[in-house]
Design a protein around this motif. Structure first.
Motif, PDB file in Angstrom:
ATOM      1  N   THR A 357       0.871  -1.195   0.000  1.00  0.00           N
ATOM      2  CA  THR A 357       0.000   0.000   0.000  1.00  0.00           C
ATOM      3  C   THR A 357       0.904   1.241   0.000  1.00  0.00           C
ATOM      4  N   ILE A 358       0.307   2.364  -0.368  1.00  0.00           N
ATOM      5  CA  ILE A 358       1.037   3.637  -0.321  1.00  0.00           C
ATOM      6  C   ILE A 358       1.414   3.959   1.133  1.00  0.00           C
ATOM      7  N   THR A 359       0.506   3.693   2.069  1.00  0.00           N
ATOM      8  CA  THR A 359       0.781   4.034   3.466  1.00  0.00           C
ATOM      9  C   THR A 359       1.910   3.183   4.038  1.00  0.00           C
ATOM     10  N   ARG A 360       1.907   1.900   3.760  1.00  0.00           N
ATOM     11  CA  ARG A 360       3.014   1.057   4.229  1.00  0.00           C
ATOM     12  C   ARG A 360       4.328   1.538   3.618  1.00  0.00           C
ATOM     13  N   THR A 361       4.300   1.884   2.344  1.00  0.00           N
ATOM     14  CA  THR A 361       5.514   2.372   1.674  1.00  0.00           C
ATOM     15  C   THR A 361       6.024   3.619   2.374  1.00  0.00           C
ATOM     16  N   ARG A 362       5.100   4.542   2.633  1.00  0.00           N
ATOM     17  CA  ARG A 362       5.460   5.794   3.315  1.00  0.00           C
ATOM     18  C   ARG A 362       6.069   5.510   4.685  1.00  0.00           C
ATOM     19  N   ARG A 363       5.463   4.565   5.425  1.00  0.00           N
ATOM     20  CA  ARG A 363       5.944   4.311   6.794  1.00  0.00           C
ATOM     21  C   ARG A 363       7.348   3.717   6.791  1.00  0.00           C
ATOM     22  N   VAL A 364       7.620   2.829   5.851  1.00  0.00           N
ATOM     23  CA  VAL A 364       8.970   2.239   5.798  1.00  0.00           C
ATOM     24  C   VAL A 364       9.975   3.310   5.383  1.00  0.00           C
ATOM     25  N   LEU A 365       9.580   4.142   4.424  1.00  0.00           N
ATOM     26  CA  LEU A 365      10.491   5.213   3.984  1.00  0.00           C
ATOM     27  C   LEU A 365      10.781   6.167   5.147  1.00  0.00           C
ATOM     28  N   GLU A 366       9.728   6.516   5.883  1.00  0.00           N
ATOM     29  CA  GLU A 366       9.945   7.446   7.003  1.00  0.00           C
ATOM     30  C   GLU A 366      10.747   6.786   8.131  1.00  0.00           C
ATOM     31  N   ALA A 367      10.511   5.492   8.354  1.00  0.00           N
ATOM     32  CA  ALA A 367      11.298   4.792   9.386  1.00  0.00           C
ATOM     33  C   ALA A 367      12.765   4.768   8.993  1.00  0.00           C
ATOM     34  N   SER A 368      13.017   4.618   7.714  1.00  0.00           N
ATOM     35  CA  SER A 368      14.407   4.626   7.252  1.00  0.00           C
ATOM     36  C   SER A 368      15.025   6.008   7.464  1.00  0.00           C
ATOM     37  N   GLN A 369      14.279   7.065   7.164  1.00  0.00           N
ATOM     38  CA  GLN A 369      14.792   8.421   7.414  1.00  0.00           C
ATOM     39  C   GLN A 369      15.036   8.648   8.902  1.00  0.00           C
ATOM     40  N   ASP A 370      14.112   8.156   9.751  1.00  0.00           N
ATOM     41  CA  ASP A 370      14.279   8.316  11.206  1.00  0.00           C
ATOM     42  C   ASP A 370      15.564   7.654  11.684  1.00  0.00           C
ATOM     43  N   ALA A 371      15.912   6.538  11.026  1.00  0.00           N
ATOM     44  CA  ALA A 371      17.108   5.802  11.423  1.00  0.00           C
ATOM     45  C   ALA A 371      18.379   6.438  10.873  1.00  0.00           C
ATOM     46  N   GLY A 372      18.220   7.463  10.046  1.00  0.00           N
ATOM     47  CA  GLY A 372      19.391   8.050   9.395  1.00  0.00           C
ATOM     48  C   GLY A 372      19.864   7.203   8.221  1.00  0.00           C
ATOM     49  N   TRP A 373      19.002   6.284   7.765  1.00  0.00           N
ATOM     50  CA  TRP A 373      19.329   5.446   6.610  1.00  0.00           C
ATOM     51  C   TRP A 373      18.762   6.113   5.360  1.00  0.00           C
ATOM     52  N   ALA A 374      19.557   6.151   4.292  1.00  0.00           N
ATOM     53  CA  ALA A 374      19.090   6.784   3.058  1.00  0.00           C
ATOM     54  C   ALA A 374      18.033   5.900   2.392  1.00  0.00           C
ATOM     55  N   PRO A 375      16.842   6.441   2.103  1.00  0.00           N
ATOM     56  CA  PRO A 375      15.888   5.673   1.305  1.00  0.00           C
ATOM     57  C   PRO A 375      16.126   5.901  -0.188  1.00  0.00           C
ATOM     58  N   VAL A 376      16.002   4.846  -0.970  1.00  0.00           N
ATOM     59  CA  VAL A 376      16.146   4.945  -2.433  1.00  0.00           C
ATOM     60  C   VAL A 376      14.864   4.381  -3.042  1.00  0.00           C
ATOM     61  N   VAL A 377      14.023   5.261  -3.586  1.00  0.00           N
ATOM     62  CA  VAL A 377      12.781   4.789  -4.211  1.00  0.00           C
ATOM     63  C   VAL A 377      13.140   4.071  -5.511  1.00  0.00           C
ATOM     64  N   SER A 378      12.501   2.920  -5.750  1.00  0.00           N
ATOM     65  CA  SER A 378      12.908   2.094  -6.894  1.00  0.00           C
ATOM     66  C   SER A 378      11.737   1.608  -7.733  1.00  0.00           C
ATOM     67  N   ALA A 379      11.996   1.577  -9.051  1.00  0.00           N
ATOM     68  CA  ALA A 379      11.097   0.902  -9.995  1.00  0.00           C
ATOM     69  C   ALA A 379      11.314  -0.610  -9.902  1.00  0.00           C
ATOM     70  N   ARG A 380      10.544  -1.372 -10.658  1.00  0.00           N
ATOM     71  CA  ARG A 380      10.767  -2.808 -10.816  1.00  0.00           C
ATOM     72  C   ARG A 380      11.264  -3.067 -12.238  1.00  0.00           C
ATOM     73  N   SER A 381      11.716  -4.293 -12.471  1.00  0.00           N
ATOM     74  CA  SER A 381      12.214  -4.587 -13.821  1.00  0.00           C
ATOM     75  C   SER A 381      11.066  -4.679 -14.829  1.00  0.00           C
TER      76      SER A 381
END
Ligand SMILES: O=C(O)[C@@H](CO)OP(=O)(O)O
Ligand SMILES: [Mg+2]
Length: 439
Positions: A357-381
């Motif tokens: 879902t968009i919301t789950r995607t957002r939450r993982v991305l934000e959790a990664s930012q909170d951790a100081g981990w760089a998020p990289v949004v990606s396409a699929r093959s």
């Protein structure tokens, strides 16, 4: 409040010619459409999609996912406010009833979730990236990592490593970033053509001695005539120099090893181009690549459940390069939390269809930012001309994006969306900070 009035879903074809799910959501006069992408090097921990050819659904999974949208998901979202993305995503997940969305299919659920976001943008007359952004507003344009050479499951080739990508860390604007990598791509293509000419290869359509175009893989990357990873890194470095750029300082290299797909779980070995490497040897091999080549980012250097290997590699090189988890993290909040606790990586690939879902995607991305981990949004093959991930990366200020090569329309739709947003903004990069030029 603009209420959802209609939801429809049907099959369309993706860039491999495989069927996938397209969903349209209407809310009064407003409407939004989203098309779900598909991976080839999929991880075991991704949300579960209903795809054609799988045993479980008798080979017509996409048709069934579309039916699930119309028959089960449409009724639960009808009448809800189209701008309530989080609330809608919650009822979608509840309706499926499984954690990994395997009952209705993550492609059914994400199809509705993504189309709701587009319909909300239309209903509120705002760009999608603004609708996806938090209260603080959207972020900067993301630094692209762009596929130049391909191997692994994306190419019928001997090279086991999946993606060799150019990162234009010295570029100051988006158009300059794309021009830079285009020049590198052309130089790489010329080198591969020259190799093929001297080896006597000719394309089936070739009608003259000068015609030896390089073969291309699923995302439009060139398939080099080498099986050895070091030779592929050297080819890319030579192409960066041929194009007139300084390797490392102006154009750095990112690599997606996609190691899950050559890991032999029965023997606990990595089967790399004829070799059988144990965990320690695989860690040595990846560290050796990082020492020898101007590499700024390494994705999936070890298999998706090789936590010990990831931790060893992170201890060794985590302060020097971006260690990017794709199959390891599967855009999953629990796996990201575990990886954080273990210090197993330092960056997270973000793929909406791994999350569901968009919301789950957002939450993982934000959790990664909170951790100081760089998020990289990606396409699929497997992609279509849907450009949603471009807006997602800007709306949530990811800082980096991975779309594929510069020469296929399903990829260019996203690059061109970013160029359009660059034209309308100051064109500033966030990713330049996260991926500083190498010393
Ligand atoms: O592994 C990856 O990062 C992606 C994109 O390159 O491939 P796939 O969509 O096949 O998983
Ligand atoms: Mg990957």
């Amino acid at each position: 409040m603009t209420e959802i009035t209609d939801v429809d879903a049907w099959e369309v074809l993706d860039s491999r010619g495989d069927p996938t799910v397209r969903v349209r959501v209407e809310a009064g006069d407003a409407a939004g459409t989203f098309t779900v992408p598909a991976g080839a090097s999929t991880g075991a921990h991704e949300a579960v999609e209903r795809r054609d050819g799988g045993d479980r659904y008798g080979g017509r999974g996409v048709r069934e996912a579309c039916a699930a949208v119309r028959d089960e998901l449409a009724p639960v979202v009808a009448g809800r406010s189209v701008t309530d993305q989080a609330g809608i995503d919650e009822v979608l997940v509840d309706c499926d009833g499984t954690e990994n969305l395997s009952r209705l299919g993550a492609n059914a659920v994400l199809g509705v979730s993504g189309a709701v976001a587009h319909a909300a943008a239309d209903a509120t007359d705002r760009p999608l990236y603004a609708v996806l952004a938090p209260d603080a507003g959207p972020g900067d344009l993301p630094m692209p990592m762009i596929n130049v050479l391909s191997g692994g499951l994306h190419a019928a080739a001997d090279l086991p490593i999946q993606d060799f990508l150019a990162v234009p860390v010295g570029a100051e604007t988006y158009p300059e970033a794309l021009e830079t990598v285009w020049a590198v791509r052309r130089a790489a293509g010329n080198r591969i053509s020259a190799d093929r000419r001297s080896a006597g290869n000719r394309s089936p359509s070739g009608d003259g001695d000068g015609d030896h175009p390089p073969p291309v893989a699923d995302e439009g990357g060139f398939v080099p005539s080498v099986a050895d990873a070091d030779a592929a890194f050297e080819l890319l470095v030579d192409a960066i120099r041929d194009a007139g750029y300084a390797p490392g300082d102006e154009v750095a290299i990112a690599v997606d090893v996609a190691a899950t797909h050559f890991y032999d779980a029965d023997r606990d070995r990595y089967a790399l181009a004829g070799e059988r490497l144990d965990r320690a040897a695989m860690v040595d091999r990846v560290a050796g690549w990082i020492d020898a080549h101007p590499i700024c980012s390494v994705e999936d250097p070890l298999a998706e459940d090789d936590w010990d290997g990831w931790e060893r590699l992170a201890d060794r090189v985590g302060d020097r390069v971006q260690l990017l988890g794709d199959d390891l993290l599967a855009t999953n909040a629990d796996r990201l939390a575990r990886a954080r606790g273990a210090g197993a990586a330092n960056a997270a690939l973000i793929k909406p269809n791994q999350a569901g879902t968009i919301t789950r995607t957002r939450r993982v991305l934000e959790a990664s930012q909170d951790a100081g981990w760089a998020p990289v949004v990606s396409a699929r093959s497997g992609e279509t001309c849907d450009a949603t991930i471009a807006d997602l990366a800007i709306g949530l200020d990811a800082g980096q994006i991975k779309i594929g090569s510069l020469a296929r329309s399903e990829r260019l739709a996203k690059y061109n969306r970013l160029l359009g947003i660059a034209r309308a903004s100051d064109g500033g990069f966030a990713g330049g900070d996260a991926l500083a030029p190498l010393d």
